[in-house]
Design an enzyme around this catalytic site. Structure first.
Site, mmCIF file in Angstrom:
data_model
loop_
_atom_site.group_PDB
_atom_site.id
_atom_site.type_symbol
_atom_site.label_atom_id
_atom_site.label_comp_id
_atom_site.label_asym_id
_atom_site.label_seq_id
_atom_site.Cartn_x
_atom_site.Cartn_y
_atom_site.Cartn_z
ATOM 1 N N HIS A 180 0.832 -1.134 -0.041
ATOM 2 C CA HIS A 180 0.004 0.075 0.007
ATOM 3 C C HIS A 180 0.936 1.216 -0.075
ATOM 4 O O HIS A 180 1.824 1.312 0.873
ATOM 5 C CB HIS A 180 -0.668 0.026 1.124
ATOM 6 C CG HIS A 180 -2.001 -0.977 1.448
ATOM 7 N ND1 HIS A 180 -1.846 -2.332 1.218
ATOM 8 C CD2 HIS A 180 -3.324 -0.960 1.563
ATOM 9 C CE1 HIS A 180 -3.161 -2.849 1.270
ATOM 10 N NE2 HIS A 180 -4.011 -1.946 1.345
ATOM 11 N N GLU A 200 -1.667 6.078 -0.372
ATOM 12 C CA GLU A 200 -3.483 6.155 -0.051
ATOM 13 C C GLU A 200 -3.639 7.433 0.619
ATOM 14 O O GLU A 200 -4.349 8.221 0.275
ATOM 15 C CB GLU A 200 -3.784 4.884 0.657
ATOM 16 C CG GLU A 200 -5.184 4.718 1.081
ATOM 17 C CD GLU A 200 -5.572 3.672 2.079
ATOM 18 O OE1 GLU A 200 -4.568 3.015 2.678
ATOM 19 O OE2 GLU A 200 -6.803 3.312 2.180
HETATM 20 N N1 HPA Z 1 -5.172 0.752 4.015
HETATM 21 C C1 HPA Z 1 -4.179 0.248 4.823
HETATM 22 N N2 HPA Z 1 -4.268 -0.788 5.566
HETATM 23 C C2 HPA Z 1 -5.352 -1.380 5.709
HETATM 24 C C3 HPA Z 1 -6.428 -1.047 4.651
HETATM 25 C C4 HPA Z 1 -6.236 -0.119 3.970
HETATM 26 O O1 HPA Z 1 -6.996 0.579 2.898
HETATM 27 N N3 HPA Z 1 -7.395 -2.051 4.735
HETATM 28 C C5 HPA Z 1 -7.153 -2.875 5.854
HETATM 29 N N4 HPA Z 1 -5.885 -2.523 6.216
HETATM 30 ZN ZN ZN Z 2 -6.096 -2.228 1.533
#
Ligand code: HPA
Ligand code: ZN
Length: 337
Positions: free
Chosen positions: A197, A200
Site C-alpha cells: 500500500h 493512499e
Molecule cells: N489501508 C491500509 N491498511 C489497511 C487497509 C487500507 O485501506 N485496509 C485494511 N488494512
Molecule cells: Zn487495502
C-alpha cells in the site's frame, strides 16, 4: 445494452485488493463472538454498521482490528473466508488475490498456522466448488517493527508453497516503505512476489519508495501518484498495476466525492488501473458495487468498464494463458450483454 448493473454483473471479474479481515460482516462477527464466548461492544448488527463512520484510515483501522479480535480458531478463519467467496461468487468474480494480516492474530496468541490453514482450506473449497481461482498474500503491518515482520516471514516459511506474495498495510503516514527495506528483500529471496500500500494517505514519495526500495510488483492504492508527473510517467512506462478501491477512498475521506474520482484521468494517462473493494464489510460494497457506483458517478462508458475488468486479469498473478483466456471471455460476453 441492458442496464449498467446487469452489464457489470455478467462480466467475469478479478479482485486484487481485498483484506480478508475486512470482509467480516457484523452478523458473522456476532455468531463467532458468541461461539467463542467473547463480548463485542455492540448489541446488534445494525448498531455495528452505524458505528462505521470514519474520518480517516486510522479511525477505520481501530475498528477493523477490534472486530478481528473475535477470530480464534481455524474454523473461524475458514468461515470468514468462505462467506466472502460465496458472496463474490454471486457477483461473478472468477479470481481473487487476497491479503491476510498474520500479525493481527499472532499478536493475540493465535498461531500463524491456524490463520493460514483456515483461510487456505476455504480458498481450496472455493476453487473446487465455486470455480474461483486464487492467490494468497500475507501483509506486514507497517505500524509494527521490521523485526516483527521478519518474525512473520520466518513463521511463513514452512507454508511457503501456500503463499504467493507479501504486502504492506495498516497506518501509512509516518511508516514509509524504507522501514521495511530488509524484510522485503528477504521476502523476495524466499520467492514471494511483492506489493505494498502506498499513496493512499501517504505522499507520492512513499510510492517512489515502494518502487525503488521495496521493488514491488504491484502497487496498492497509489492514488496520490497524480501529484507527481514524473512518477506517473514511471508507472506508465513500467505498466505497474494500481489496485484502486473507490468506495474505500470515499469512506476513508481519501477523496471527498466519487463524482470527482480521477479514474478517467488515470486511464487516459496510460496507467494500468484496476477496481477492487478493499474492506467491503466496512465500506458498503463488494466488487459490483464498486464498479456500479463509480460508473454512475463519473459516467464510465461500456468500453471503459471492459478495459477496467480486463486490467484486473492483466494485473493478476495468473499465468499468461489464463489472463488471455479471461480477457477474451470478457470481450465475448461484453458483446452479448
Ligand atoms: N489501508 C491500509 N491498511 C489497511 C487497509 C487500507 O485501506 N485496509 C485494511 N488494512
Ligand atoms: Zn487495502
Amino acid at each position: 445494452m441492458k442496464d449498467l448493473a446487469t452489464f457489470i454483473q455478467k462480466l467475469p471479474k478479478a479482485e486484487l485488493h481485498l483484506h480478508i479481515e475486512g470482509t467480516f460482516e457484523p452478523e458473522l462477527m456476532f455468531e463467532i463472538a458468541k461461539r467463542n464466548n467473547l463480548k463485542i461492544p455492540f448489541s446488534s448488527a445494525d448498531e455495528v454498521k452505524a458505528a462505521y463512520q470514519f474520518n480517516n484510515l486510522q479511525e477505520f483501522l481501530d475498528i477493523y482490528y477490534a472486530g478481528a479480535n473475535v477470530l480464534l480458531t481455524e474454523q473461524d478463519f475458514f468461515d470468514l473466508t468462505w462467506a466472502y467467496l460465496k458472496k463474490v461468487a454471486s457477483q461473478n468474480v472468477k479470481h481473487v488475490e487476497i491479503f491476510f494480516d498474520p500479525q493481527t492474530h499472532t499478536e493475540r496468541g493465535v498461531a500463524f498456522q491456524t490463520v493460514l490453514i483456515g483461510i487456505y482450506k476455504a480458498l481450496e473449497k472455493g476453487e473446487k466448488e465455486l470455480g474461483i481461482t486464487f492467490r494468497l498474500i500475507m501483509s506486514y503491518l507497517r505500524h509494527m517493527s521490521e523485526e516483527s515482520a521478519f518474525e512473520t516471514l520466518q513463521q511463513s516459511l514452512p507454508f511457503k508453497d501456500l503463499i504467493d506474495g507479501v504486502g504492506l498495510d495498516s497506518s501509512e503516514v509516518g511508516n514509509p516503505p524504507e522501514k521495511f527495506r530488509n524484510v522485503f528483500e528477504a521476502s523476495a529471496e524466499e520467492g514471494y512476489k511483492l506489493c505494498a500500500h502506498a499513496g493512499e494517505e501517504g505522499p507520492a514519495e512513499y510510492i517512489w519508495g515502494a518502487l525503488d526500495v521495496l521493488k514491488i510488483d504491484r502497487l496498492d492504492h497509489g492514488n496520490r501518484c497524480l501529484e507527481d508527473e514524473k512518477l506517473v510517467e514511471r508507472l506508465v512506462q513500467e505498466q505497474m498495476a494500481l489496485t484502486l478501491c473507490p468506495l474505500s477512498n470515499l469512506e476513508l475521506k481519501v477523496i471527498q466525492d466519487l463524482n470527482t474520482y480521477p479514474l478517467k484521468k488515470m486511464m487516459e494517462a496510460g496507467l494500468l488501473v484496476t477496481l477492487n473493494s478493499d474492506d467491503p464489510a466496512y465500506f458498503g460494497g463488494y466488487m459490483n458495487e464498486n464498479f456500479l457506483e463509480t460508473a454512475k458517478a463519473i459516467d464510465l462508458s461500456k468500453e471503459e468498464i471492459v478495459t477496467l475488468m480486463k486490467n484486473g486479469f492483466e494485473a493478476s498473478w495468473l499465468r499468461a494463458e489464463d489472463k488471455e483466456k479471461w480477457k477474451n471471455e470478457i470481450e465475448r460476453i461484453a458483446k452479448e450483454v
